[in-house]
Design an enzyme around this catalytic site. Structure first.
Site, PDB file in Angstrom:
ATOM      1  N   TYR A 138      59.567  68.314  57.263  1.00  0.00           N
ATOM      2  CA  TYR A 138      58.912  67.027  57.446  1.00  0.00           C
ATOM      3  C   TYR A 138      59.887  65.944  57.900  1.00  0.00           C
ATOM      4  O   TYR A 138      59.477  64.962  58.534  1.00  0.00           O
ATOM      5  CB  TYR A 138      58.236  66.598  56.148  1.00  0.00           C
ATOM      6  CG  TYR A 138      57.081  67.484  55.748  1.00  0.00           C
ATOM      7  CD1 TYR A 138      57.312  68.775  55.269  1.00  0.00           C
ATOM      8  CD2 TYR A 138      55.776  67.053  55.856  1.00  0.00           C
ATOM      9  CE1 TYR A 138      56.254  69.593  54.912  1.00  0.00           C
ATOM     10  CE2 TYR A 138      54.718  67.864  55.494  1.00  0.00           C
ATOM     11  CZ  TYR A 138      54.969  69.143  55.025  1.00  0.00           C
ATOM     12  OH  TYR A 138      53.925  69.961  54.679  1.00  0.00           O
ATOM     13  N   LYS A 188      62.046  81.384  50.676  1.00  0.00           N
ATOM     14  CA  LYS A 188      61.979  82.492  51.637  1.00  0.00           C
ATOM     15  C   LYS A 188      63.421  82.886  51.976  1.00  0.00           C
ATOM     16  O   LYS A 188      63.838  82.920  53.142  1.00  0.00           O
ATOM     17  CB  LYS A 188      61.191  82.072  52.884  1.00  0.00           C
ATOM     18  CG  LYS A 188      60.757  83.237  53.772  1.00  0.00           C
ATOM     19  CD  LYS A 188      59.816  84.206  53.079  1.00  0.00           C
ATOM     20  CE  LYS A 188      59.342  85.285  54.064  1.00  0.00           C
ATOM     21  NZ  LYS A 188      58.609  86.368  53.368  1.00  0.00           N
ATOM     22  N   ASP A 220      55.357  84.124  50.103  1.00  0.00           N
ATOM     23  CA  ASP A 220      54.167  84.954  50.313  1.00  0.00           C
ATOM     24  C   ASP A 220      53.742  85.637  49.019  1.00  0.00           C
ATOM     25  O   ASP A 220      52.555  85.718  48.704  1.00  0.00           O
ATOM     26  CB  ASP A 220      54.397  85.972  51.430  1.00  0.00           C
ATOM     27  CG  ASP A 220      55.766  86.628  51.380  1.00  0.00           C
ATOM     28  OD1 ASP A 220      56.580  86.273  50.502  1.00  0.00           O
ATOM     29  OD2 ASP A 220      56.039  87.491  52.228  1.00  0.00           O
ATOM     30  N   ASP A 244      53.355  71.958  49.856  1.00  0.00           N
ATOM     31  CA  ASP A 244      52.152  71.411  50.478  1.00  0.00           C
ATOM     32  C   ASP A 244      51.073  72.487  50.565  1.00  0.00           C
ATOM     33  O   ASP A 244      49.904  72.268  50.213  1.00  0.00           O
ATOM     34  CB  ASP A 244      52.512  70.888  51.870  1.00  0.00           C
ATOM     35  CG  ASP A 244      51.443  69.979  52.452  1.00  0.00           C
ATOM     36  OD1 ASP A 244      50.364  69.854  51.852  1.00  0.00           O
ATOM     37  OD2 ASP A 244      51.685  69.393  53.525  1.00  0.00           O
ATOM     38  N   ASP A 248      47.557  73.134  47.774  1.00  0.00           N
ATOM     39  CA  ASP A 248      46.181  73.150  48.274  1.00  0.00           C
ATOM     40  C   ASP A 248      45.505  74.475  47.922  1.00  0.00           C
ATOM     41  O   ASP A 248      44.311  74.496  47.578  1.00  0.00           O
ATOM     42  CB  ASP A 248      46.162  72.929  49.783  1.00  0.00           C
ATOM     43  CG  ASP A 248      46.280  71.468  50.168  1.00  0.00           C
ATOM     44  OD1 ASP A 248      46.544  70.646  49.260  1.00  0.00           O
ATOM     45  OD2 ASP A 248      46.135  71.140  51.354  1.00  0.00           O
TER      46      ASP A 248
END
Length: 354
Positions: A138, A188, A220, A244, A248
């Site tokens: 970001y 990751k 994942d 983020d 959600d």
């Protein structure tokens, strides 16, 4: 207690109005709360040509806490970078150094049936997603769209330095000490060097908290585990991008993204409090949005910025009473429940506070 109120766009003004109704109960009871409103996002751009006017940033900087609604809208998506509604929120997070984003994920017993997951996977669910908020893709440089050999290339940089990782890791471990003493760090590291550093630094910080259990998951695997065994998690520590996405996803554990509050905190007690759901322009102005995430964000404000734990508990108990009485907005409605609109849900919570 000076609160900057930034309702923003879409359903932001509607849900924020309900949170203000609830906070006004405490003001009437004698709590010294001062509200000051400002424009942010698309409505600020329409008014002033910029999504974060100087007056709004000054208000946010000088306030003790910020109550934010939502930003965005389809009509602003083609604006230049820096002028889009979302850029205003990113700027406040960065400039006020609000680097730690708390997103509690709690399954209310009354809403177990509203989730697509089986009830036995949700019973007693109470986890905290702790998302680093001022780094990663970001904010990393270089970024942008350029041309190489006549071909357009989009560039974003996933970047973290060890100090950024270290400070959010300390927050995670300290938070876990107040809960069930478990931290799961999501990365990751098998593919990304920035995430390899993330894991190394989190391990180093973890050695300072021998009373807290630390585990690691690739993002994942974490996404799968959130649906398969969500009760396993206590504090879920993530970078900006992964947090983020995962938060959600986790909203489905609660039955609706309209139930997820959040708090963004820096080094002190100043924080920005907002529902996770976004501006939802398709339902704006229709009195159907769920205001409970905004109301619960106000409860987080009382607890985290003003040390008003009993007040925060009162709000959460009031929400529980309303849900137990069978009242629902459209996103969490089930057969046999009583459908209400945004404003009526706010009124019901206010009444339950008494």
């Amino acid at each position: 207690m000076k609160i900057a109120v930034l309702p923003g766009d879409g359903i932001g003004p509607e849900v924020t109005a309900q949170a203000l109704k609830v906070l006004d109960v405490f003001a009437r009871e004698g709590t010294p709360i001062e509200f000051e409103h400002g424009l942010i996002g698309g409505c600020a751009y329409d008014e002033s040509g910029h999504p974060l006017p100087d007056s709004t940033f000054k208000l946010a900087r000088e306030a003790d806490a910020i109550l934010f609604g939502a930003e965005g809208g389809f009509q602003y998506e083609t604006l230049s970078r820096g002028l889009r509604p979302g850029d205003a929120l990113l700027s406040i997070r960065r400039e006020l150094n609000l680097f730690a984003n708390f997103r509690p994920v709690v399954t209310w017993p009354e809403l177990v049936g509203a989730s697509p997951l089986k009830a036995e996977r949700l019973e007693g669910l109470d986890l905290m997603i702790l998302r680093e908020l001022t780094g990663d893709l970001y904010f990393g440089e270089p970024r942008g769209v350029t041309s190489e050999n006549g071909v357009r290339v989009g560039i974003n940089t996933m970047r973290y330095d060890e100090n950024e990782i270290r400070r959010i890791a300390h927050v995670a471990f300290r938070t876990a000490r107040t809960r069930r003493a478990r931290v799961c760090s999501v990365d990751k590291a098998n593919v990304l060097e920035s995430m390899e550093l993330w894991r190394e630094v989190v391990e180093e910080v973890g050695q300072e908290y021998p009373d807290v259990t630390l585990e690691h998951l690739y993002v994942d695997a974490a996404a799968m585990s959130l649906l398969r065994s969500p009760q396993h998690f206590d504090v879920l520590l993530t970078g900006n991008l992964f947090g983020d996405i995962l938060s959600d996803e986790a909203s489905m554990l609660t039955g609706s993204i309209g139930m997820l509050p959040s708090a963004s905190i820096g080094d002190g007690t100043k924080g920005l409090y907002e529902p996770v759901h976004g501006c939802a322009p398709d339902i704006a102005g229709k009195d159907v949005a769920n205001p409970l995430a905004s109301i619960l964000s106000a409860a987080m404000m009382l607890r985290m910025s003003f040390d008003m734990h009993s007040g925060a508990d009162r709000i959460e108990r009031a929400v529980r009473r309303v849900l137990a009485s069978g009242y629902r907005t459209a996103d969490i409605a089930e057969p046999g429940t009583k459908l209400v609109g945004t404003a009526q849900m706010g009124d019901l919570v206010v009444a339950a506070l008494s």
